[in-house]
Design a protein around this motif. Structure first.
Motif, PDB file in Angstrom:
ATOM      1  N   PRO A   8       0.806  -1.231   0.000  1.00  0.00           N
ATOM      2  CA  PRO A   8       0.000   0.000   0.000  1.00  0.00           C
ATOM      3  C   PRO A   8       0.836   1.277   0.000  1.00  0.00           C
ATOM      4  CG  PRO A   8      -0.846  -1.582   1.597  1.00  0.00           C
ATOM      5  CD  PRO A   8       0.481  -2.109   1.139  1.00  0.00           C
ATOM      6  N   PHE A   9       2.059   1.203   0.508  1.00  0.00           N
ATOM      7  CA  PHE A   9       2.898   2.398   0.611  1.00  0.00           C
ATOM      8  C   PHE A   9       3.307   2.936  -0.765  1.00  0.00           C
ATOM      9  CE2 PHE A   9       7.215   4.294   1.531  1.00  0.00           C
ATOM     10  CZ  PHE A   9       6.726   5.436   2.158  1.00  0.00           C
ATOM     11  N   THR A  10       3.249   2.086  -1.775  1.00  0.00           N
ATOM     12  CA  THR A  10       3.708   2.480  -3.113  1.00  0.00           C
ATOM     13  C   THR A  10       2.973   3.700  -3.631  1.00  0.00           C
ATOM     14  OG1 THR A  10       4.331   0.200  -3.650  1.00  0.00           O
ATOM     15  CG2 THR A  10       3.970   1.695  -5.502  1.00  0.00           C
ATOM     16  N   LYS A  11       1.667   3.752  -3.442  1.00  0.00           N
ATOM     17  CA  LYS A  11       0.882   4.867  -3.991  1.00  0.00           C
ATOM     18  C   LYS A  11       1.303   6.199  -3.386  1.00  0.00           C
ATOM     19  CE  LYS A  11      -3.030   4.079  -0.807  1.00  0.00           C
ATOM     20  NZ  LYS A  11      -2.518   2.783  -0.260  1.00  0.00           N
ATOM     21  N   TRP A  12       1.732   6.195  -2.121  1.00  0.00           N
ATOM     22  CA  TRP A  12       2.151   7.438  -1.484  1.00  0.00           C
ATOM     23  C   TRP A  12       3.514   7.896  -1.994  1.00  0.00           C
ATOM     24  CZ3 TRP A  12      -2.022   9.365   0.116  1.00  0.00           C
ATOM     25  CH2 TRP A  12      -3.006   8.578   0.747  1.00  0.00           C
ATOM     26  N   VAL A  13       4.368   6.939  -2.284  1.00  0.00           N
ATOM     27  CA  VAL A  13       5.663   7.293  -2.877  1.00  0.00           C
ATOM     28  C   VAL A  13       5.443   7.902  -4.263  1.00  0.00           C
ATOM     29  CG1 VAL A  13       7.904   6.443  -3.645  1.00  0.00           C
ATOM     30  CG2 VAL A  13       6.853   5.465  -1.598  1.00  0.00           C
ATOM     31  N   VAL A  14       4.575   7.284  -5.040  1.00  0.00           N
ATOM     32  CA  VAL A  14       4.265   7.807  -6.376  1.00  0.00           C
ATOM     33  C   VAL A  14       3.700   9.217  -6.283  1.00  0.00           C
ATOM     34  CG1 VAL A  14       2.772   7.541  -8.397  1.00  0.00           C
ATOM     35  CG2 VAL A  14       3.935   5.539  -7.422  1.00  0.00           C
ATOM     36  N   LEU A  15       2.758   9.436  -5.380  1.00  0.00           N
ATOM     37  CA  LEU A  15       2.165  10.755  -5.200  1.00  0.00           C
ATOM     38  C   LEU A  15       3.230  11.791  -4.846  1.00  0.00           C
ATOM     39  CD1 LEU A  15      -0.288  12.644  -4.976  1.00  0.00           C
ATOM     40  CD2 LEU A  15      -0.539  11.887  -2.586  1.00  0.00           C
ATOM     41  N   VAL A  32       6.533  11.705  -5.468  1.00  0.00           N
ATOM     42  CA  VAL A  32       7.494  11.953  -6.550  1.00  0.00           C
ATOM     43  C   VAL A  32       6.839  12.750  -7.675  1.00  0.00           C
ATOM     44  CG1 VAL A  32       8.991  10.870  -8.264  1.00  0.00           C
ATOM     45  CG2 VAL A  32       8.853   9.918  -5.962  1.00  0.00           C
ATOM     46  N   VAL A  33       5.593  12.440  -8.022  1.00  0.00           N
ATOM     47  CA  VAL A  33       4.880  13.210  -9.044  1.00  0.00           C
ATOM     48  C   VAL A  33       4.741  14.663  -8.597  1.00  0.00           C
ATOM     49  CG1 VAL A  33       2.653  13.536 -10.203  1.00  0.00           C
ATOM     50  CG2 VAL A  33       3.656  11.251 -10.034  1.00  0.00           C
ATOM     51  N   ALA A  79      14.138  11.316 -10.132  1.00  0.00           N
ATOM     52  CA  ALA A  79      12.701  11.173  -9.883  1.00  0.00           C
ATOM     53  C   ALA A  79      12.020  10.380 -10.991  1.00  0.00           C
ATOM     54  CB  ALA A  79      12.058  12.556  -9.746  1.00  0.00           C
ATOM     55  N   ASN A  80      12.352  10.677 -12.247  1.00  0.00           N
ATOM     56  CA  ASN A  80      11.687   9.956 -13.331  1.00  0.00           C
ATOM     57  C   ASN A  80      12.151   8.512 -13.437  1.00  0.00           C
ATOM     58  OD1 ASN A  80      10.132  12.139 -13.939  1.00  0.00           O
ATOM     59  ND2 ASN A  80      10.727  12.268 -16.092  1.00  0.00           N
ATOM     60  N   GLN A  81      13.413   8.242 -13.079  1.00  0.00           N
ATOM     61  CA  GLN A  81      13.842   6.845 -12.998  1.00  0.00           C
ATOM     62  C   GLN A  81      13.039   6.129 -11.905  1.00  0.00           C
ATOM     63  OE1 GLN A  81      15.069   3.576 -13.973  1.00  0.00           O
ATOM     64  NE2 GLN A  81      16.418   5.071 -14.970  1.00  0.00           N
ATOM     65  N   ASN A  82      12.781   6.835 -10.812  1.00  0.00           N
ATOM     66  CA  ASN A  82      11.949   6.274  -9.759  1.00  0.00           C
ATOM     67  C   ASN A  82      10.546   5.984 -10.281  1.00  0.00           C
ATOM     68  OD1 ASN A  82       9.836   6.970  -7.408  1.00  0.00           O
ATOM     69  ND2 ASN A  82      11.652   6.062  -6.488  1.00  0.00           N
ATOM     70  N   ALA A 127       1.449   7.840 -12.540  1.00  0.00           N
ATOM     71  CA  ALA A 127       2.905   7.873 -12.396  1.00  0.00           C
ATOM     72  C   ALA A 127       3.587   8.265 -13.700  1.00  0.00           C
ATOM     73  CB  ALA A 127       3.415   6.507 -11.933  1.00  0.00           C
ATOM     74  N   ASN A 128       2.923   8.000 -14.806  1.00  0.00           N
ATOM     75  CA  ASN A 128       3.469   8.305 -16.132  1.00  0.00           C
ATOM     76  C   ASN A 128       3.506   9.810 -16.423  1.00  0.00           C
ATOM     77  OD1 ASN A 128       3.082   6.435 -19.217  1.00  0.00           O
ATOM     78  ND2 ASN A 128       4.036   8.430 -18.975  1.00  0.00           N
ATOM     79  N   LEU A 129       2.700  10.607 -15.726  1.00  0.00           N
ATOM     80  CA  LEU A 129       2.502  12.008 -16.089  1.00  0.00           C
ATOM     81  C   LEU A 129       3.799  12.814 -16.210  1.00  0.00           C
ATOM     82  CD1 LEU A 129      -0.752  12.843 -14.058  1.00  0.00           C
ATOM     83  CD2 LEU A 129      -0.526  12.227 -16.478  1.00  0.00           C
ATOM     84  N   PRO A 130       4.687  12.835 -15.213  1.00  0.00           N
ATOM     85  CA  PRO A 130       5.906  13.649 -15.349  1.00  0.00           C
ATOM     86  C   PRO A 130       6.920  13.085 -16.346  1.00  0.00           C
ATOM     87  CG  PRO A 130       5.380  13.232 -13.041  1.00  0.00           C
ATOM     88  CD  PRO A 130       4.565  12.281 -13.854  1.00  0.00           C
TER      89      PRO A 130
END
Length: 379
Positions: free
Chosen positions: A100-107, A109-110, A141-144, A171-174
Motif C-alpha cells: 500500500p505504501f507504493t501509492k504514497w511514494v508515487v504521489l 514523486v509526481v 525522480a523519473n527513474q523512480n 505515475a506516467n505524467l511527469p
C-alpha cells in the motif's frame, strides 16, 4: 656507449609501447585489449558468500565470443529456483502481495516533479541550473517513476487490476510521453519468455550487435539507451492496442497541454529532459545494463545489486529475487533474500551500479553481444 644508448632507446620504446597499449584500453574496438588473447579484465562481479564453485575472485569460464550472443538450450533459471525455494521455505508465500505504501511514494514523486517544473518555468533549458536540476532531481525522480510503473505492472500497489493501471497512468505524467500501458505487455513477456529471441524485447537485436559492438558504440548505447528501450519493442514485436493504451495516451496529452498552458513549454521540457537523462549516463540508469548483461564469462543471465541506490529504485537491484518471485513487492525483496541466503548470496552480483556503466564501456569482455538468448518457442 653505443650499446648503452641502444639499450636506453629499447627501454624507452618499450615504455612508449606500454603507454600506447594502455591508451588502447579505452579506444580499441574491443574496448580494451586489441584481442581477447591479451589477458582478462579484472573480475567485475562478486559473490557475497563464496563457494567452492565460485569464490567471486577467480574466473570460472573463458571470455564469451564477442561476435555473437550466447545461445542457450536450457530453460530460464527463475522458475526452477522459485519451485525449489518454495519447497524449502514454504513461508515465502507470506511475503507475497501488494504494498500500500507504493501509492504514497508515487504521489510524492509526481508532486516533486510538478513543483520543480513550476520552479523552472521561466528558466532557459540550456542554463546550468536547469540542466543541474534536471539531472540531479529530475532524472532521479523519473527513474523512480519508471520503476514505480514496473512495480505497478505486477499489480503490487493495489489488490485490483484497474486501480493499478490507473496509478501507472498517474505515475506516467511527469515522464511526458505515454508508455506505461505498452510497457505492461512487453514486460510480462520479458518475465515469461526471458531470453527468447523475437519475444523478449529487452534483448538487443542483431542490428545493434553489428553497429554498436565497439567502445564508441557502447558509449552511444549507454547515452541513448532510453531510446533503444522505447523504440525496440515496437520494431521487434507489435502489440494490439487496448482501451488502456488509449486512456494512457489521452490522459498524457491532456496533462501535457495543461502544463504548457499554465507553466509554459520549458516546464514540459523539464519533464522530457528528466526522462532522457533518467535513461542515459545516470547512476540509477545502470540497472538497465546490470540486470541481464553477461559478465566475467559466466552464462548467468540475471544479476542483483544490493547497494544503497536501491532506496531510490524500488529495490529493483534485487533482480534475481524479483524474477524468482514477481508477486513479492519491493519492500519485501530484502526479506526474501534474508529468508533464502543459500540461494542468493552464492550468486554473483554487482557491487556498484555506476561502475557497471564504466565497465560496460571499457571492458572488452562485455558489450552488446553479452546477452543470453534462446530460440523462441511457439506461443
Amino acid at each position: 656507449m653505443g650499446a648503452e644508448g641502444a639499450d636506453c632507446d629499447r627501454i624507452e620504446n618499450q615504455a612508449t609501447s606500454a603507454n600506447v597499449r594502455s591508451l588502447l584500453f579505452y579506444f580499441s574496438l574491443y574496448g580494451g585489449a586489441e584481442s581477447l588473447t591479451e589477458g582478462r579484465s579484472p573480475r567485475r562481479t562478486e559473490v557475497p558468500s563464496p563457494t567452492a564453485e565460485d569464490d567471486g575472485v577467480n574466473f570460472t569460464k573463458p571470455p564469451q565470443d564477442p561476435n555473437d550472443f550466447l545461445w542457450l538450450m536450457t530453460e530460464e533459471p527463475h522458475r526452477s529456483r522459485r519451485i525449489t525455494i518454495m519447497k524449502k521455505h514454504p513461508e515465502v508465500t507470506k511475503l507475497m502481495g501488494h504494498e500500500p505504501f507504493t501509492k504514497w511514494v508515487v504521489l510524492g514523486v509526481v508532486s516533486l516533479q510538478v513543483a520543480v517544473a513550476y520552479y523552472l518555468r521561466s528558466t532557459s533549458i540550456i542554463s546550468p541550473i536547469f540542466l543541474t536540476l534536471a539531472y540531479v532531481i529530475g532524472a532521479t525522480a523519473n527513474q523512480n517513476l519508471f520503476l514505480a510503473i514496473h512495480e505497478i505492472t505486477h499489480n503490487l500497489a493495489f489488490k485490483g487490476i484497474k486501480p493499478n493501471k490507473a496509478l501507472a497512468i498517474f505515475a506516467n505524467l511527469p515522464i511526458g510521453i505515454p508508455y506505461c500501458s505498452a510497457f505492461k505487455g512487453y514486460h510480462l513477456e520479458h518475465h515469461k519468455y526471458l531470453g527468447e529471441d523475437g519475444i523478449d524485447t529487452d534483448l538487443p537485436t542483431r542490428l545493434e550487435l553489428i553497429l554498436l559492438n565497439n567502445v564508441f558504440g557502447k558509449v552511444f548505447f549507454a547515452t541513448f539507451q532510453i531510446f533503444f528501450y522505447a523504440l525496440r519493442p515496437g520494431l521487434v514485436r507489435n502489440q494490439t492496442p487496448t482501451m488502456w493504451h488509449l486512456v494512457n495516451l489521452v490522459v498524457q496529452v491532456i496533462f501535457d497541454v495543461i502544463i504548457v498552458k499554465f507553466m509554459g513549454l520549458r516546464a514540459l521540457g523539464y519533464f522530457l529532459m528528466s526522462s532522457f537523462l533518467a535513461g542515459s549516463l545516470h547512476p540509477c540508469a545502470a540497472h538497465f545494463i546490470a540486470e541481464h548483461y553477461l559478465w566475467d564469462g559466466l552464462d548467468q543471465e540475471t544479476y542483483s545489486y544490493y547497494g544503497p541506490l536501491n532506496i531510490l529504485a524500488y529495490n529493483v537491484g534485487y533482480h534475481n529475487e524479483h524474477h524468482d518471485f514477481p508477486s513479492i513487492a519491493w519492500t519485501r525483496l530484502p526479506a526474501l533474500r534474508a529468508l533464502a541466503p543459500e540461494f542468493y548470496d552464492t550468486i554473483p552480483s554487482h557491487p556498484s551500479w555506476p561502475m557497471v556503466i564504466v565497465n560496460f564501456i571499457c571492458d572488452p569482455e562485455v558489450g552488446i553481444f553479452a546477452r543470453a538468448k534462446r530460440k523462441a518457442k511457439n506461443i
